[in-house]
Design an enzyme around this catalytic site. Structure first.
Site, short mmCIF file in Angstrom:
data_model
loop_
_atom_site.label_atom_id
_atom_site.label_comp_id
_atom_site.label_asym_id
_atom_site.label_seq_id
_atom_site.Cartn_x
_atom_site.Cartn_y
_atom_site.Cartn_z
N LYS A 48 -12.12 -0.10 -0.04
CA LYS A 48 -11.26 0.64 -0.96
C LYS A 48 -11.95 0.74 -2.32
O LYS A 48 -12.82 1.58 -2.50
CB LYS A 48 -9.87 -0.01 -1.00
N SER A 56 0.79 -1.23 0.00
CA SER A 56 0.00 0.00 0.00
C SER A 56 0.82 1.27 0.00
O SER A 56 0.32 2.33 -0.39
CB SER A 56 -0.95 0.02 1.21
N HIS A 75 -5.59 -3.75 -1.84
CA HIS A 75 -5.40 -2.75 -2.90
C HIS A 75 -5.40 -3.37 -4.29
O HIS A 75 -5.11 -2.68 -5.27
CB HIS A 75 -4.11 -1.97 -2.67
#
Length: 392
Positions: A240, A181, A209
């Site tokens: 996310k 990340s 991610h």
């Protein structure tokens, strides 16, 4: 001496070192442009990769599920909190991930704490973790009684050395982030899977991610790197690219059944709300129907990365929409972030302990919600600010 003197001293030290985290307040829905502390700014630091956080279809689905099921489930999943929408979401996520089963949880952070201590639970077990794995993995490993082996970042040779050291371990679990990340690089999953096969280890990937970003229709890094089916525990987050909040782990049905019996966050923490589940369902459906947003995300990523590098900025080793603008010292990164905000860009600085000392940065997060005009304007502001502060 007061009992809280150490707290006051530490806060003072953080401020002097330029490491004190001043949290800004967002006053509008997430999107390309938002209101922060009363100012309209271009949002370049949220994890809203696909622009789904403010999507009307998600909002409508959340309202629909609140009307159907109420505001909250009222209990933990294992007693009286499992409602039909929980299984509906888990079935939809399994279809999306192309796995046998899925367990949904309260957050991605919690999911790591649910999986790791449940799978490697005794001193006879061994866990192998990349040195740059996310804090949620670190905390999950700390909760386990297994012997801990930390291997060099993205280094299969180092991992193999550790696997040899733990040859007598009862159960072995290799854990890595899919996308890291802070730097935006990705794990060498094929090599990790090959080593797992050779040494009889289980594999776990935290793809926080990568979900919604990598692979066809955003199915994640396992699909992206062609190792789908070789990862035993695919951990993802709904907070996310999916734009809501929540976490999940996908895998074989027997493995998920085991976690339903053993995972403490599932057993002892209240279930996800109807609104969150409804919005998550809508997000997954959007990705199943079309990969248009994923393609737009990568188009925007290419435009910004190429532009920021041409200006002379160092973006490190990123190969994903996470674009670190490396600045070195925390004080410089904080000053850079403040200048950007004054000029209309919301991009926060990140320093120690989130990243190592001397590697402070502005972490720019590209989104499908950005227009080409937004990104070209932002590049101009970065150039202006970089010259003012002597960075370029």
């Amino acid at each position: 001496m007061g009992k809280f003197d150490f707290i006051d001293a530490e806060i003072s030290r953080l401020k002097e070192a330029g490491l004190y985290n001043n949290v800004r307040t967002i006053e509008s829905p997430q999107g390309a442009w938002i209101r922060v502390d009363g100012k309209k700014v271009l949002n370049m630091c949220s994890n809203n990769y696909l622009g789904l956080a403010g999507e009307k279809r998600l909002v409508d689905k959340a309202k629909e599920y609140m009307d159907l099921y109420g505001a909250g489930p009222g209990a933990v999943r294992s007693i009286a909190g499992t409602m039909s929408f929980h299984y509906e979401l888990e079935k939809k996520l399994s279809e999306f991930k192309e796995t046998e089963d899925t367990l949904s949880l309260q957050s991605g952070f919690v999911t790591n704490q649910a999986v790791i201590p449940s799978i490697v639970s005794s001193a006879d077990d061994a866990v192998f973790t990349d040195e740059l794995n996310h804090a949620s993995i670190i905390d999950g490993v700390r909760l386990s009684k297994a012997k801990r082996y930390i291997y060099k970042h993205n280094d299969p040779a180092s991992l193999e050395e550790k696997l040899k050291e733990a040859s007598d371990a009862k159960n072995k679990l290799i854990i890595t982030d899919g996308v890291f990340s802070m730097d935006g690089d990705i794990a060498p999953l094929k090599e990790i899977c090959d080593l797992a096969d050779r040494y009889g280890a289980m594999t776990m990937v935290d793809d926080a991610h990568g979900e919604g970003v990598l692979g066809p229709h955003g199915r994640g890094i396992a699909h992206h790197l062609g190792v789908h089916g070789r990862i035993d525990f695919e951990v993802g987050t709904l907070s996310k690219a999916f734009g809501i909040v929540g976490g999940f782990v996908s895998g074989k049905k027997s493995v998920i059944d085991f976690l339903r019996q053993k995972a403490r966050p599932f057993l002892f923490s209240s279930a996800v709300t109807p609104a969150d589940a409804g919005a998550s369902l809508a997000a997954v459906e959007i990705l199943q129907e079309s990969d248009e947003r994923v393609k737009k995300l990568w188009s925007n990523t290419g435009l910004f990365k190429e532009g920021i590098k041409k200006l002379g900025f160092d973006t490190g080793i990123s190969v994903t929409p996470i674009t670190p603008v490396m600045l070195g010292e925390a004080s410089l990164a904080q000053a850079f972030s403040r200048r950007l905000f004054e000029k209309g860009i919301f991009a926060m600085s990140i320093g120690f302990p989130t990243v190592p000392r001397g590697k402070a940065r502005i972490r720019v997060m590209i989104s499908a919600s950005h227009s080409e005009e937004d990104l070209r304007w932002a590049l101009g502001i970065f150039e202006e600010t970089g010259k003012e502060l002597g960075v370029i």
